[in-house]
Design a protein around this motif. Structure first.
Motif, PDB file in Angstrom:
ATOM      1  N   CYS A 507       0.833  -1.206   0.000  1.00 47.55           N
ATOM      2  CA  CYS A 507       0.000   0.000   0.000  1.00 47.55           C
ATOM      3  C   CYS A 507       0.864   1.252   0.000  1.00 47.55           C
ATOM      4  O   CYS A 507       0.593   2.212  -0.709  1.00 47.55           O
ATOM      5  N   MET A 508       1.911   1.215   0.798  1.00 47.55           N
ATOM      6  CA  MET A 508       2.810   2.356   0.894  1.00 47.55           C
ATOM      7  C   MET A 508       3.470   2.623  -0.461  1.00 47.55           C
ATOM      8  O   MET A 508       3.591   3.763  -0.898  1.00 47.55           O
ATOM      9  N   ASP A 509       3.884   1.544  -1.129  1.00 48.66           N
ATOM     10  CA  ASP A 509       4.587   1.709  -2.401  1.00 48.66           C
ATOM     11  C   ASP A 509       3.675   2.213  -3.516  1.00 48.66           C
ATOM     12  O   ASP A 509       4.109   2.959  -4.381  1.00 48.66           O
ATOM     13  N   ILE A 510       2.418   1.788  -3.506  1.00 44.72           N
ATOM     14  CA  ILE A 510       1.556   2.148  -4.633  1.00 44.72           C
ATOM     15  C   ILE A 510       0.981   3.547  -4.481  1.00 44.72           C
ATOM     16  O   ILE A 510       0.653   4.195  -5.470  1.00 44.72           O
ATOM     17  N   CYS A 511       0.853   4.038  -3.264  1.00 47.62           N
ATOM     18  CA  CYS A 511       0.125   5.296  -3.050  1.00 47.62           C
ATOM     19  C   CYS A 511       0.733   6.446  -3.856  1.00 47.62           C
ATOM     20  O   CYS A 511       1.893   6.795  -3.678  1.00 47.62           O
ATOM     21  N   PRO A 512      -0.051   7.026  -4.771  1.00 43.66           N
ATOM     22  CA  PRO A 512       0.498   8.075  -5.631  1.00 43.66           C
ATOM     23  C   PRO A 512       0.911   9.318  -4.860  1.00 43.66           C
ATOM     24  O   PRO A 512       1.767  10.074  -5.317  1.00 43.66           O
ATOM     25  N   THR A 513       0.292   9.538  -3.719  1.00 43.64           N
ATOM     26  CA  THR A 513       0.551  10.788  -3.002  1.00 43.64           C
ATOM     27  C   THR A 513       1.280  10.564  -1.674  1.00 43.64           C
ATOM     28  O   THR A 513       1.261  11.440  -0.809  1.00 43.64           O
ATOM     29  N   ASP A 514       1.898   9.399  -1.519  1.00 39.42           N
ATOM     30  CA  ASP A 514       2.739   9.117  -0.343  1.00 39.42           C
ATOM     31  C   ASP A 514       2.034   9.357   0.984  1.00 39.42           C
ATOM     32  O   ASP A 514       2.598   9.969   1.903  1.00 39.42           O
ATOM     33  N   CYS A 515       0.806   8.881   1.067  1.00 46.89           N
ATOM     34  CA  CYS A 515       0.033   9.108   2.296  1.00 46.89           C
ATOM     35  C   CYS A 515       0.407   8.137   3.409  1.00 46.89           C
ATOM     36  O   CYS A 515       0.239   8.445   4.580  1.00 46.89           O
ATOM     37  N   ILE A 516       0.855   6.928   3.020  1.00 46.25           N
ATOM     38  CA  ILE A 516       0.947   5.848   4.002  1.00 46.25           C
ATOM     39  C   ILE A 516       2.391   5.602   4.417  1.00 46.25           C
ATOM     40  O   ILE A 516       3.280   5.530   3.571  1.00 46.25           O
ATOM     41  N   SER A 517       2.617   5.478   5.723  1.00 47.96           N
ATOM     42  CA  SER A 517       3.951   5.157   6.235  1.00 47.96           C
ATOM     43  C   SER A 517       3.833   4.069   7.295  1.00 47.96           C
ATOM     44  O   SER A 517       2.842   4.021   8.025  1.00 47.96           O
ATOM     45  N   PHE A 518       4.852   3.231   7.386  1.00 48.60           N
ATOM     46  CA  PHE A 518       4.971   2.289   8.500  1.00 48.60           C
ATOM     47  C   PHE A 518       6.201   2.718   9.279  1.00 48.60           C
ATOM     48  O   PHE A 518       7.323   2.628   8.775  1.00 48.60           O
TER      49      PHE A 518
END
Ligand SMILES: Cc1cc2nc3c(=O)[nH]c(=O)nc-3n(C[C@H](O)[C@H](O)[C@H](O)COP(=O)(O)OP(=O)(O)OC[C@H]3O[C@@H](n4cnc5c(N)ncnc54)[C@H](O)[C@@H]3O)c2cc1C
Ligand SMILES: Cc1ncc(C[n+]2csc(CCOP(=O)(O)OP(=O)(O)O)c2C)c(N)n1
Ligand code: SF4
Ligand code: SF4
Ligand code: SF4
Ligand SMILES: [Mg+2]
Lengths: 610, 351
Positions: A507-518
């Motif tokens: 999910c983190m890699d695909i997000c076009p707008t870099d919303c997700i971080s672990f």
């Protein structure tokens, strides 16, 4: 950080920027999807339940939703939310069958609404179908308040007002029009269970400078003048007109003057162009009609000769910071500017006035002449008297008047049932998965990259001929579809289940707008700096999931999420799901006899064929 | 897999690198692999590494064989040169390309099936020849593309999705690469980008044969209980020997470390590899020590990851062959046909 609770609606409500910013919390993306699906009537009804005047607001709303729209943060301009509302109104079928029916039986409670503007009409709309006997008083001969008497016809045709005011009055509301209320005491003595005051802010501010008395014939208070224009008492104006003021009233005055014979119309404002109170689009429309806007000019004197106005004298000023760093307008010392004219329209502000409320009946006012009110319940110092709209906290706009009306209606209902009005009912919410197949959602998750479409306008030459000719033509269905596709569907929420997550990073890699971080968990302010993209917009919340196997936190910055659903499509375990969040603010409810028949939220909208 | 394209919209604060490119400019087409595939994470790590190194995408050649892993070059560096070769034949195509144009950065991407089964010989010879390349094996222990048969790297005793137990000994490609003379050997895990990205950066900067074995769980066929290549198993048994920081010449900072806790390896181009030691007895610049450590920890049931071995003074194929400094494909007619006199000289030397 604290885990975001999927059960608490506050987080998801805030994610729907437009709906959150709308004072009446209209479910914007829901109606926009309905428009894209060609379901105009459903789109209209979604609006109607929330804001009562979709056709009117779709042409005139101050649109607090648009500056809030997420789209404005990922490309240049927000979705044309307001003008899409008009599309629903323009293209709907007959909605009379979808309206609530007048109450079969009265519930024995009598309510007086003073003033027939949007605030009072909203109270009446919310209460009448429940059996309340609502009486609306207005000094004017027709209902609608400033919507009818101030907003010029070229922005809002009278049929639209008649139609939407009509839907409210047809709910069994008693309208006592042409009856100005002279005494609140007398109304209270009539034994109403509750009184709602929605009398607006009816007094236009005057400008007391030399020459005001001598040239009085040709100097008009803007809102009084617009009122007379609206009722047809004024049909013409001089060839050269100066409009004083930089708010929306000034814009309506100058554009009206252009249509009543004013050829040389000039707007003159004390402050700079940017600081003007008028909405950017109102200024644009005025300039488009050949009306110059002059800034940094302070009126000094009305010049006159032989009892006739000859013009206005202005002092030139500039914005400067004083010793305390405050901005001030100081004279530049340049020679004064004289603008010759035949008429002056003074549109420099509006005030509240309550000459008809006795000062010895227990209703207290503050030092600005506004009633002392509870800001949530709208209750005054007389327990059964409530205020809303411009009369409550000073002049605002239609959508705020509607929002106040809903809150006051809730208060009045609780009050009449003997309940604690401070104990507000929560909004109705739901969260529903939009999954239809492995990569199929019940909304169109492909993000359109179109820029905002312009609403087609009538040519200025034709538009300026008659004050009743509507300038804006509205979006065609085709344009409306494209504009609707620009909406990011912010109500379709990304909902995370930490228990399912295997931390594969997809999910983190695909997000076009870099919303997700672990990341390792931490304090919010510090966490915001460590994400995949810095979360600098503090007004946008972080969505946090804890309990992952590695002990890290899933942190999603909601700021620029496109709601494209790719995170959910990429997740191998379904830890992300796209779920539609609907929120409808609490409205008074019928207690026993079952409420209005029409369903509030229409059936789900399928994604249009691509 | 996803049918939609990733939106062109990006984060408003998305930063550019020294070339003025953003990380998004290093992406490729949208992946068609299974959702959650480890290979996609490795693609993201490659994108991140190339972006951070300011590599011009059009100066990179990405080559692969056949397999899910070998499909991935389509999903990163859309502006780079690409070659999907035959199953197991990436190393020879890469070697040829490298000989013809030594000026490009060579990135070979392969799978455990592609490199340890059908391509084992190709793998071995490209390493022992010292081809200047970064060779990444996306190791999931199965033939993903053909639906999950055990591959040659599958551990003995590992369980297939349908329950079969693998009875063959696994090939440890890290041990082989060490033994075959690779001058840079690392192992990592697709689920640990903090480790993987610096490793790829260092490998791309290494002027010799750099090999990375990257464990990459196959979510469709090899991520269950009993598999030794699952997210859970790898996380539970992962023992990193060190943490690597890649410090480009331009921003070298002297940091203080307790004696013996960190070592620095300076590469030819000035890049400094700073290794913070996690395993006491491991010396990453000593091939024998690295091999011993690897075998010991393996016997203890651990999966050794990190930069396992690096030779600060590597040699590569072009050094061995004594080729000219420029790319062969740039030689002009005059260089290639030096005339009768030159031919005469060559012939004379052979008489
Ligand atoms: C020129 C102009 C243009 C505007 N344009 C816009 C716009 O485009 N969009 C927008 O959102 N807002 C606009 N506004 C503001 C908007 O009209 C008001 O904010 C809104 O109408 C307030 O609603 P209300 O219900 O509080 O009262 P009002 O609409 O002001 O209605 C009050 C009513 O009470 C009646 N009344 C007052 N006293 C008594 C009494 N004693 N007895 C009986 N009746 C009484 C009045 O006759 C009036 O009909 C505009 C305002 C002006 C002046
Ligand atoms: C010459 C040849 N033999 C066999 C195959 C069938 N085949 C395709 S992919 C593959 C194995 C791929 O495994 P791996 O390299 O581990 O890639 P993964 O899909 O696991 O990433 C095989 C055997 C082929 N394409 N060509
Ligand atoms: S993109 Fe659509 S849902 Fe999102 S804030 Fe704008 S109008 Fe509302
Ligand atoms: S929906 Fe998911 S993938 Fe799409 S922008 Fe939002 S977080 Fe990113
Ligand atoms: S894709 Fe799903 S399983 Fe993978 S990290 Fe994101 S939420 Fe977790
Ligand atoms: Mg494989």
């Amino acid at each position: 950080m604290k885990v975001t609770q999927a059960k608490s609606p506050e987080h998801f409500h805030k994610v729907v920027d437009c709906q959150y910013a709308c004072p009446a919390h209209t479910p914007v993306p829901e109606y926009i999807r309905l428009i894209a699906a060609g379901r105009y009537t459903d789109a209209y009804m979604v609006n109607w339940w929330s804001n009562v005047f979709p056709g009117i607001l779709g042409r005139t709303c101050d649109r607090p939703c648009e500056p809030a729209c997420r789209r404005g943060r990922v490309e240049e301009e927000p979705v044309a939310i307001c003008r899409l509302k008009r599309v629903a109104a323009d293209n709907k079928d007959d909605v009379t069958g979808r309206m609530p029916r007048p109450a079969a039986q009265p519930n024995g409670k009598r309510i007086a609404c003073i003033g027939a503007g949007p605030a009072s009409l909203t109270v009446a709309r919310d209460l009448a179908p429940l059996g309340y006997e609502v009486t609306v008083f207005d000094g004017d001969s027709k209902a609608g308040g400033f919507i009818r008497t101030q907003i010029p016809r070229f922005r809002l045709p009278e049929e639209v007002i008649d139609e939407e005011v009509g839907y409210v009055l047809n709910l069994g509301v008693r309208a006592r029009l042409g009856e100005r209320v002279d005494s609140l005491k007398a109304v209270l003595a009539d034994g109403y269970d509750a009184v709602f005051v929605g009398t607006g802010a009816p007094r236009g501010r005057d400008l007391d400078i030399p020459g005001r008395k001598e040239a009085a014939q040709s100097i008009h208070i803007g809102i009084d003048w617009l009122n007379s224009v609206s009722f047809g008492h004024i049909k013409s104006v001089g060839r050269r007109v100066v409009v004083l003021g930089g708010g929306n009233t000034a814009m309506d005055c100058c554009r009206s003057a252009r249509r009543l014979g004013g050829q040389d119309v000039t707007v003159v404002v004390r402050s700079g162009f940017e600081e003007m109170k008028a909405s950017p689009w109102e200024k644009e429309d005025a300039m488009h009609e050949g009306i110059p806007i002059l800034n940094y000019l302070v009126p000094k004197e009305f010049t006159h000769a032989n009892g006739r106005l000859t013009g206005v004298l202005f002092e030139k000023v500039a914005a400067q910071r004083d010793a305390d760093g405050r901005r001030q307008l100081l004279p530049t010392g340049e020679p004064d500017l004289h603008i010759p004219c035949d008429d002056v329209l003074v549109a420099i502000g509006q005030e509240n006035a309550f000459p008809w409320i006795e000062r010895d009946i227990g209703l207290e006012f503050d030092r600005w002449g506004l009633p002392k009110l509870d800001p949530k319940t709208h209750q005054s110092t007389i327990p059964n008297v409530f205020f809303g709209g411009d009369a409550a906290f000073g002049p605002k706009n239609i959508i705020w008047a509607v929002a106040h009306g809903h809150e006051a209606a809730v208060s009045i209902d609780l009050f009449c049932r003997g309940e604690d009005i401070a104990n507000r009912p929560p909004p109705e919410t739901s969260l529903t998965s939009q999954k239809m197949g492995i990569h199929e959602w019940s909304y169109d998750n492909d993000v359109s990259i179109d820029l905002r479409f312009k609403v087609p306008m009538r040519e200025a030459e034709i538009a300026l001929k008659d004050i009743r000719t509507e300038v804006e033509l509205g979006f065609s269905r085709e344009l409306a579809f494209k504009e609707a596709e620009r909406c990011l569907n912010c109500d379709v929420q990304t909902v995370f289940s930490p228990k399912l997550c295997i931390e594969c990073d997809a999910c983190m890699d695909i997000c076009p707008t870099d919303c997700i971080s672990f990341v390792d968990d931490g304090e919010e302010s510090e966490l915001r700096t460590r994400l995949r993209a810095p979360a600098n917009n503090a007004s946008q919340d972080l969505y946090v999931g804890l309990g992952l196997k590695t002990g890290r936190a899933m942190v999603k910055d909601e700021d620029v999420c496109l709601h494209c659903g790719l995170c959910a499509e990429r997740c191998p375990t379904g830890a992300w799901d796209m779920q539609k969040f609907l929120l409808e603010t609490a409205k008074p409810k019928a207690q026993s006899c079952g409420r209005a028949a029409a369903p509030r939220m229409p059936a789900p909208v399928a994604a249009p064929e691509r | 897999m996803t049918f939609l394209n990733k939106s062109r919209f990006h984060h408003p604060q998305l930063a550019p690198n020294a070339l003025g490119l953003t990380r998004r400019d290093y992406e490729g087409a949208i992946s068609t692999l299974c959702a959650g595939c480890g290979h996609d994470s490795i693609s993201a790590a490659i994108i991140q590494a190339c972006f951070e190194l300011d590599l011009p995408p059009h100066r990179i050649a990405k080559l692969s064989g056949i397999g899910c892993s070998s499909k991935t070059p389509t999903y990163f560096l859309g502006a780079a040169h690409g070659f999907n070769s035959v199953h197991g034949r990436m190393p020879s195509v890469l070697t040829g390309a490298n000989l013809a144009n030594r000026d490009l950065v060579y990135l070979g991407v392969s799978g455990d099936g592609d490199s340890a089964s059908i391509g084992l010989g190709q793998f071995a010879h490209s390493i022992r020849r010292g081809v200047n390349m970064t060779y990444i094996v996306e190791n999931n222990g199965v033939y993903g593309l053909t639906k999950g048969q055990f591959s040659a790297t599958s551990d003995k005793g590992s369980k297939a999705k349908k329950g079969t137990i693998n009875t063959d000994e696994p090939i440890d490609m890290v041990a082989m690469a060490l033994q075959l003379g690779a001058t840079f050997v690392g192992r990592s895990f697709s689920g640990d980008k903090a480790q993987l990205v610096p490793l790829i950066k260092a490998a791309l900067r290494h002027p010799g044969a750099a090999f990375i074995d990257c464990i990459s769980p196959c979510v469709a066929f090899n991520n269950h209980e009993g598999s030794t290549k699952s997210f859970d198993f790898v996380r539970a048994h992962n023992e990193a020997v060190n943490r690597l920081d890649v410090i480009l010449g331009r921003d070298h900072i002297e940091a203080e470390y307790e004696p013996g806790t960190a070592i620095e390896v300076t590469q030819h181009d000035g890049t400094v590899l700073r290794l913070r030691k996690l395993a006491e007895e491991h010396d990453p610049t000593d091939r024998v020590s690295a091999m011993n450590h690897l075998q010991e920890r393996k016997a203890a049931g651990e999966i050794v990851t990190g930069l396992i071995f690096v030779d600060p003074e590597p040699e590569e194929l072009h050094d061995h062959l004594g080729t000219i400094a420029g790319p062969l494909n740039a030689l002009g007619d005059a260089d290639l046909c030096p005339g009768a006199a030159a031919l005469e000289k060559v012939n004379a030397a052979l008489r």
